[in-house]
Design a protein around this motif. Structure first.
Motif, PDB file in Angstrom:
ATOM      1  N   TYR A  53       0.857  -1.185   0.000  1.00 44.92           N
ATOM      2  CA  TYR A  53       0.000   0.000   0.000  1.00 44.92           C
ATOM      3  C   TYR A  53       0.895   1.237   0.000  1.00 44.92           C
ATOM      4  N   GLY A 292     -13.787   1.913  -2.936  1.00 47.31           N
ATOM      5  CA  GLY A 292     -12.614   1.565  -3.715  1.00 47.31           C
ATOM      6  C   GLY A 292     -12.552   2.200  -5.085  1.00 47.31           C
ATOM      7  N   PHE A 326     -10.903  -1.014  -6.494  1.00 47.52           N
ATOM      8  CA  PHE A 326     -10.330  -1.686  -5.328  1.00 47.52           C
ATOM      9  C   PHE A 326     -11.450  -1.980  -4.331  1.00 47.52           C
ATOM     10  N   GLN A 327     -11.037  -2.351  -3.124  1.00 46.46           N
ATOM     11  CA  GLN A 327     -12.016  -2.627  -2.083  1.00 46.46           C
ATOM     12  C   GLN A 327     -12.343  -1.371  -1.269  1.00 46.46           C
ATOM     13  N   LEU A 330      -8.626   4.770  -1.586  1.00 49.43           N
ATOM     14  CA  LEU A 330      -7.529   4.904  -2.530  1.00 49.43           C
ATOM     15  C   LEU A 330      -6.813   6.242  -2.367  1.00 49.43           C
ATOM     16  N   SER A 348      -3.057   3.657  -5.408  1.00 48.39           N
ATOM     17  CA  SER A 348      -2.752   2.582  -4.466  1.00 48.39           C
ATOM     18  C   SER A 348      -3.598   2.783  -3.219  1.00 48.39           C
ATOM     19  N   PRO A 349      -3.935   1.707  -2.496  1.00 48.38           N
ATOM     20  CA  PRO A 349      -4.740   1.867  -1.280  1.00 48.38           C
ATOM     21  C   PRO A 349      -4.031   2.712  -0.231  1.00 48.38           C
ATOM     22  N   ASN A 350      -4.790   3.602   0.393  1.00 49.88           N
ATOM     23  CA  ASN A 350      -4.274   4.431   1.477  1.00 49.88           C
ATOM     24  C   ASN A 350      -4.659   3.820   2.817  1.00 49.88           C
ATOM     25  N   THR A 351      -4.320   2.545   2.967  1.00 55.24           N
ATOM     26  CA  THR A 351      -4.663   1.801   4.169  1.00 55.24           C
ATOM     27  C   THR A 351      -3.633   0.714   4.330  1.00 55.24           C
ATOM     28  N   VAL A 355      -7.728  -5.049   1.903  1.00 54.16           N
ATOM     29  CA  VAL A 355      -7.724  -4.633   0.515  1.00 54.16           C
ATOM     30  C   VAL A 355      -6.647  -5.418  -0.232  1.00 54.16           C
ATOM     31  N   ASN A 357      -3.493  -6.756  -1.960  1.00 54.44           N
ATOM     32  CA  ASN A 357      -2.135  -6.481  -1.487  1.00 54.44           C
ATOM     33  C   ASN A 357      -1.031  -7.101  -2.342  1.00 54.44           C
ATOM     34  N   SER A 360      -1.578  -4.106  -6.290  1.00 58.28           N
ATOM     35  CA  SER A 360      -2.197  -2.983  -5.589  1.00 58.28           C
ATOM     36  C   SER A 360      -1.639  -1.630  -5.980  1.00 58.28           C
TER      37      SER A 360
END
Length: 753
Positions: A53, A292, A326-327, A330, A348-351, A355, A357, A360
């Motif tokens: 992430y 997402g 995504f889930q 973001l 990219s996920p901000n977590t 989500v 991985n 990603s």
């Protein structure tokens, strides 16, 4: 010369420049030169360590005038650095970990976000990052050949008309740092709070107050930038309804937005501001913590901040290409990936949970220009697709799977997100050693070794197989924990030299008439003949920070184990520590390296003839190695060079490669070879002086002189206490002088004037 050798030579030289004692303990050094093949293509970044992430920024790391790439991986708060060696329009990013220490010294515990932006317009990207619920700024003070930053401001403040307040941004949110009004200094757009869920516009007043961009002094000029309300699903927005005013006067007072509006919103918003239609107005890409997708808002204004209400939106951006999917939550980043001067889009996920991985980092190439982009989807796994990266928390294992005499590489990933079920599962990948006894090469065979992931008996999280020849038939059996916490043995009937064929599984009997079983306990088994009786014993690393030792008390024809202790070696590191043990036989003496959840490697000796005693902790941070949390080592000499290779897994889901000193040097705590070089700086002749050393003979001592490109200039044996080195024909500059004895070396820097 390959990309690895071309750049890693420079990294090796930087390591040599360190004034360190040679080959202490294992002497592990980072390496990148073992080839990995997947889908008939050589992977470019196999040993980087994985990405999950991420946040992306441009910065010139090596001061060559080209924008390189800084990545912050939120999975374990790790900064990674890549230099751009490609010509304009060519992406040739090369991993350059030597720059990471500069940022790590500034951010020992960075947990939120980091963005690079040039606030004073000196051509050098400065650091903006979170500090509590505000901003910290570090000024780029780099000089040629020296990357450096100094703290400019620990907290940014803004004029709220009648009083000052902080420039607010929760560390969960990603702000936009950009010149909103095109006056030459950097402004800030940042999401506010749950009870006032809007985007605030902090205008930088440096140009107005000082006539330059050197200052960071802000006015809060709009508490509801764009005049819109974000709705609950992040696919739409209610326009012209967010606030009961629109600011045109920069001396505005702090009108708070009614809390009744947008109370379905929650903290967790990323903001990317960019001009999508070449009208000089800042449009927005919004990511939301619960969803997402990316929401695009098009600015309908004409003059910045006087008529800047959002006019329309797109709920799944980019709708004209492959929309981001995504889930949840973001972050989007506008960076130049291929050195063409045009910024591309990476999402990219901000977590760090819940989500995707392992694919990603979605990359969209910009085929337009910076203020009129045309984003074209390229890959779901930017950089990841050329790494050994399967998800999160990777456990590597060396084992000769097909009994051909070569060590293969097994990668078990503990946490791999399933986009269908929304759950995490575990996988075991197999990379076959397709090289030779003297040159290892790993080729990807499968991401689901022996269909373990779909085996209902053993399909669990934190898979960790162990391999060894338990029955003496010349091939390796497999041990693995079942989902009911029994340890299973899969018998290999393939025979030596063949890929494994497992004939079902058996429970492993104990001398008490039961089977090896650990109630509700994650454990990580290792097969090793600790008592050197020709039978493989079992050591288990456990989540509670201890080791268990099972001795093989049967025969190869009758496999039986006895639990000797649940506190093996007297090692007890606390609950939730998770130990991954790896035993190394050095000159018929076992050494133990343990990977821990905090990312450090522990090194123990005093093991032989002490299996019921307490082991000696030599070092709680072996060779100062740290690449991430959840360290998991696999160690073996895989190329017959009398040096140990270590593949180190980590939480980011990838692996790093290290090589040790010569095995005969392992365990030496210091290198008692005192020598001087003089004069230094020198003009034409330099002397190597060993008169203060305790050497009785100089028969095995030699030296080499390297220039700063890594090229060996001079080398010779040393036959006396003082040796002259003729440098008259060498160019002026910096050199490295290496002195060697018994496969060990020590380095000093030499300056020729």
């Amino acid at each position: 010369m390959t990309f690895k050798k071309r750049y890693m030579k420079k990294i090796g030289l930087l390591i040599l420049l360190l004034p360190m004692v040679a080959q202490a303990q294992f002497g592990f050094q980072r390496q990148f030169d073992i080839t990995v093949i997947k889908d008939n293509i050589q992977q470019k970044y196999p040993w980087v360590g994985g990405l999950d992430y991420c946040q992306f920024s441009n910065v010139d790391l090596n001061q060559d005038g080209t924008q390189d790439l800084l990545i912050f991986d939120k999975t374990c708060h790790k900064i990674l650095t890549f230099v751009q060696l490609g010509a304009p329009g060519i992406n040739d990013l090369v991993y350059a970990p030597e720059y990471e220490s500069v940022f790590e010294s500034i951010f020992p515990e960075l947990v939120g976000w980091i963005l690079m932006a040039d606030y004073n317009q000196d051509g050098k990207m400065d650091i903006f990052t979170n500090y509590s619920v505000g901003f910290r700024v570090f000024k780029n003070t780099s000089t040629p050949g020296n990357l450096s930053f100094t703290l400019e401001s620990n907290t940014l403040y803004a004029n709220y008309s009648s009083a000052n307040g902080i420039v607010y941004n929760s560390h969960y949110n990603i702000p936009a740092i950009i010149d909103v009004d095109h006056d030459g200094d950097l402004d800030i757009l940042a999401y506010y709070t749950d009870d006032q869920p809007c985007i605030r516009y902090y205008k930088n007043m440096s140009i107005e107050a000082y006539g330059n961009s050197d200052h960071l002094e802000f006015d809060l000029v709009n508490v509801c930038y764009g005049n819109f309300k974000l709705l609950g699903d992040n696919t739409s927005a209610q326009l012209n309804t967010c606030c009961d005013f629109q600011v045109s006067d920069p001396e505005m007072v702090d009108h708070n937005r009614p809390t009744a509006l947008g109370q379905d919103r929650h903290t967790g918003t990323s903001v990317l501001a960019l001009d999508l239609d070449a009208d000089d107005m800042m449009d927005l890409l919004i990511g939301d913590a619960g969803y997402g997708n990316l929401l695009m808002l098009m600015n309908g204004g004409v003059i910045p901040n006087t008529n800047s209400a959002m006019a329309n939106f797109v709920g799944n951006f980019p709708d004209y290409d492959e929309p981001v999917d995504f889930q949840l939550f973001l972050g989007s980043f506008y960076v130049d990936v291929d050195n063409d001067g045009i910024k591309d889009l990476i999402v990219s996920p901000n977590t760090n949970y819940g989500v995707q991985n392992y694919q990603s980092n979605w990359f969209y190439k910009n085929n337009g220009v910076n203020n009129l982009p045309d984003f074209n989807f390229q890959t779901e796994a930017f950089l990841q697709e050329e790494m050994l990266d399967l998800g999160s928390e990777t456990f590597p294992i060396f084992a000769d799977i097909n009994s051909d005499g070569l060590q293969d590489l097994i990668l078990s990933v503990a946490v791999r997100y399933d986009t269908v079920s929304g759950n995490y599962n575990s996988r075991v990948a197999y990379y076959k050693n397709t090289g030779s006894a003297s040159l290892a090469e790993f080729t990807h065979m499968t991401d689901d070794f022996e269909s373990i992931a779909s085996d209902a008996v053993i399909a669990i999280d934190h898979l960790y197989p162990a391999f060894g020849d338990l029955d003496g038939d010349g091939d390796n059996e497999m041990l693995i924990r079942a989902n009911n916490f029994f340890l299973l043995r899969y018998d290999n009937i393939a025979g030596p030299g063949n890929d494994p064929v497992y004939n079902g599984f058996e429970l492993i009997p104990t001398d008490l008439g039961a089977y090896i079983y650990r109630s509700n306990e994650l454990f990580y088994p290792k097969l090793v003949d600790l008592n050197r009786d020709g039978l493989l014993d079992i050591v288990m690393g456990k989540e509670n920070g201890t080791l268990s030792y099972y001795e093989h008390v049967g025969t190869q024809d009758s496999i039986v184990y006895s639990l000797i202790t649940d506190n093996f070696g007297g090692i007890s590191l606390g609950t939730s520590t998770r130990l991954i043990p790896e035993f190394v036989d050095v000159d018929s003496n076992f050494r133990l390296v343990i990977g821990t959840k905090d990312g450090n490697l522990l090194y123990y000796d005093s093991i032989d003839n002490n299996l019921l005693g307490n082991f000696n902790l030599v070092d709680d941070n072996l060779d100062d190695i740290y690449i991430s949390t959840f360290a998991a080592p696999a160690i073996a000499d895989i190329d017959g060079d009398n040096k140990l290779e270590m593949v180190l897994g980590n939480k980011r889901g990838g692996v790093a490669l290290f090589e040790s000193a010569y095995v005969t040097s392992i365990g030496l705590t210091e290198f008692d070879l005192n020598f001087k070089i003089f004069p230094n700086p020198a003009e034409s002749v330099v002397y190597i002086d060993l008169s203060s050393s305790e050497l009785k003979s100089f028969d095995q001592v030699s030296y080499s002189l390297f220039d700063i490109t890594g090229r060996a200039i001079l080398s010779a044996d040393i036959n006396s206490a003082q040796t002259a080195v003729d440098c008259a024909n060498l160019s002026r500059g910096i050199y490295l002088l290496n002195l060697y004895i018994d496969n060990r070396s020590i380095t000093k820097k030499l300056i020729l004037e």
